[in-house]
Motif scaffolding. Structure first.
Motif, PDB file in Angstrom:
ATOM      1  N   ARG A  49      -8.192   1.364   4.837  1.00 53.58           N
ATOM      2  CA  ARG A  49      -8.328   2.165   3.618  1.00 53.58           C
ATOM      3  C   ARG A  49      -7.921   1.326   2.421  1.00 53.58           C
ATOM      4  NH1 ARG A  49      -3.785   4.306   6.450  1.00 53.58           N
ATOM      5  NH2 ARG A  49      -4.888   6.128   7.178  1.00 53.58           N
ATOM      6  N   CYS A  50      -8.501   1.618   1.317  1.00 53.99           N
ATOM      7  CA  CYS A  50      -8.116   1.045   0.021  1.00 53.99           C
ATOM      8  C   CYS A  50      -7.831  -0.464   0.066  1.00 53.99           C
ATOM      9  CB  CYS A  50      -6.894   1.768  -0.542  1.00 53.99           C
ATOM     10  SG  CYS A  50      -7.114   3.531  -0.722  1.00 53.99           S
ATOM     11  N   GLY A  51      -8.678  -1.213   0.724  1.00 51.81           N
ATOM     12  CA  GLY A  51      -8.481  -2.653   0.789  1.00 51.81           C
ATOM     13  C   GLY A  51      -7.463  -3.099   1.819  1.00 51.81           C
ATOM     14  N   LEU A  52      -6.906  -2.190   2.569  1.00 51.85           N
ATOM     15  CA  LEU A  52      -5.927  -2.522   3.601  1.00 51.85           C
ATOM     16  C   LEU A  52      -6.683  -2.847   4.889  1.00 51.85           C
ATOM     17  CD1 LEU A  52      -2.849  -2.608   4.088  1.00 51.85           C
ATOM     18  CD2 LEU A  52      -3.001  -0.239   4.845  1.00 51.85           C
ATOM     19  N   THR A  53      -6.436  -4.032   5.436  1.00 50.81           N
ATOM     20  CA  THR A  53      -7.127  -4.465   6.642  1.00 50.81           C
ATOM     21  C   THR A  53      -6.135  -4.619   7.787  1.00 50.81           C
ATOM     22  OG1 THR A  53      -8.741  -5.641   5.293  1.00 50.81           O
ATOM     23  CG2 THR A  53      -8.672  -6.212   7.618  1.00 50.81           C
TER      24      THR A  53
ATOM     25  N   TYR B 230       0.828  -1.204   0.000  1.00 52.24           N
ATOM     26  CA  TYR B 230       0.000   0.000   0.000  1.00 52.24           C
ATOM     27  C   TYR B 230       0.871   1.266   0.000  1.00 52.24           C
ATOM     28  CZ  TYR B 230      -2.921   3.764   1.780  1.00 52.24           C
ATOM     29  OH  TYR B 230      -3.542   4.969   1.951  1.00 52.24           O
TER      30      TYR B 230
ATOM     31  N   ASN C  97     -11.177  -2.620   8.375  1.00 55.54           N
ATOM     32  CA  ASN C  97     -10.748  -2.122   7.066  1.00 55.54           C
ATOM     33  C   ASN C  97     -10.292  -0.687   7.266  1.00 55.54           C
ATOM     34  OD1 ASN C  97     -11.333  -4.453   5.625  1.00 55.54           O
ATOM     35  ND2 ASN C  97     -13.491  -3.922   5.572  1.00 55.54           N
TER      36      ASN C  97
ATOM     37  N   GLU D 154       3.497   1.268  -3.927  1.00 51.73           N
ATOM     38  CA  GLU D 154       2.778   0.423  -4.881  1.00 51.73           C
ATOM     39  C   GLU D 154       3.689  -0.203  -5.925  1.00 51.73           C
ATOM     40  OE1 GLU D 154      -0.665   2.255  -6.605  1.00 51.73           O
ATOM     41  OE2 GLU D 154      -1.301   3.046  -4.660  1.00 51.73           O
TER      42      GLU D 154
END
Length: 182
Positions: free
Chosen positions: A170-174, A28, A168, A31
């Motif tokens: 942000r942006c698919g980051l868990t 993340y 979760n 990238e």
């Protein structure tokens, strides 16, 4: 298990960079894979430098097959208050932690855990985690791990950790918080 009183920062940074190159948090942050590979070693150099007064680094032996960084709760705020630079700016962006909210203010953090590739699968990560749990027990504090890679959850659960929080970010980051009770 040995505590590294004087850090061979360059070797430790290389081990950490290699271990975290595919971690969702660092994917993340950086990238582009080529940029990430180039940047992570410097990133961890900065981490070790900025946190040197707050963390303890442990290794499986002087050969550094595996390393871990451990600290008491609350150092992020102390480091972030110490001034602004590119590293602290990134850390401030990522300062997402539910630990104080869930755990209060008395816990031990296993912040980073890495094993050299040619030593993976030989039990070095397990040794480090069990030592971390022993440290937490001696200090009479719960031990926590905050991770972003769901693939690591079963490893920690197998060693007696309980998943306390999933969020979760942000942006698919868990974000995952696991706890080892005293």
């Amino acid at each position: 298990m040995i505590e590294l009183k004087t850090l061979n920062q360059n070797n430790i940074s290389k081990i950490l960079a290699n271990a975290f190159v595919n971690d969702p948090l660092y994917v993340y942050l950086f990238e582009n894979r080529a940029e990430r590979e180039k940047t992570l070693e410097k990133f961890f150099d900065n981490y070790l430098y900025q946190y040197q007064n707050f963390i303890k680094v442990y290794a499986t032996s002087s050969n550094l097959e595996g390393v871990m960084c451990v600290y008491n709760e609350g150092i992020d705020a102390q480091v972030l208050d110490s001034g602004s630079n590119a590293f602290t700016d990134i850390m401030a962006q990522l300062n997402f932690s539910k630990a104080n909210e869930i755990m209060g203010d008395n816990y031990l953090v296993l912040d980073l855990l890495a094993v050299k590739p040619n030593y993976q699968g030989m039990g070095f990560a397990r040794q480090l985690v069990l030592y971390f749990k022993e440290l937490a027990f001696r200090l009479q504090k719960p031990g926590i791990v905050e991770i972003y890679n769901h693939k690591n959850i079963s490893f920690y659960e197998h060693l007696g950790f309980t998943l306390r929080c999933t969020e979760n970010v942000r942006c698919g980051l868990t974000y995952y918080l696991l706890e080892s009770n005293i």
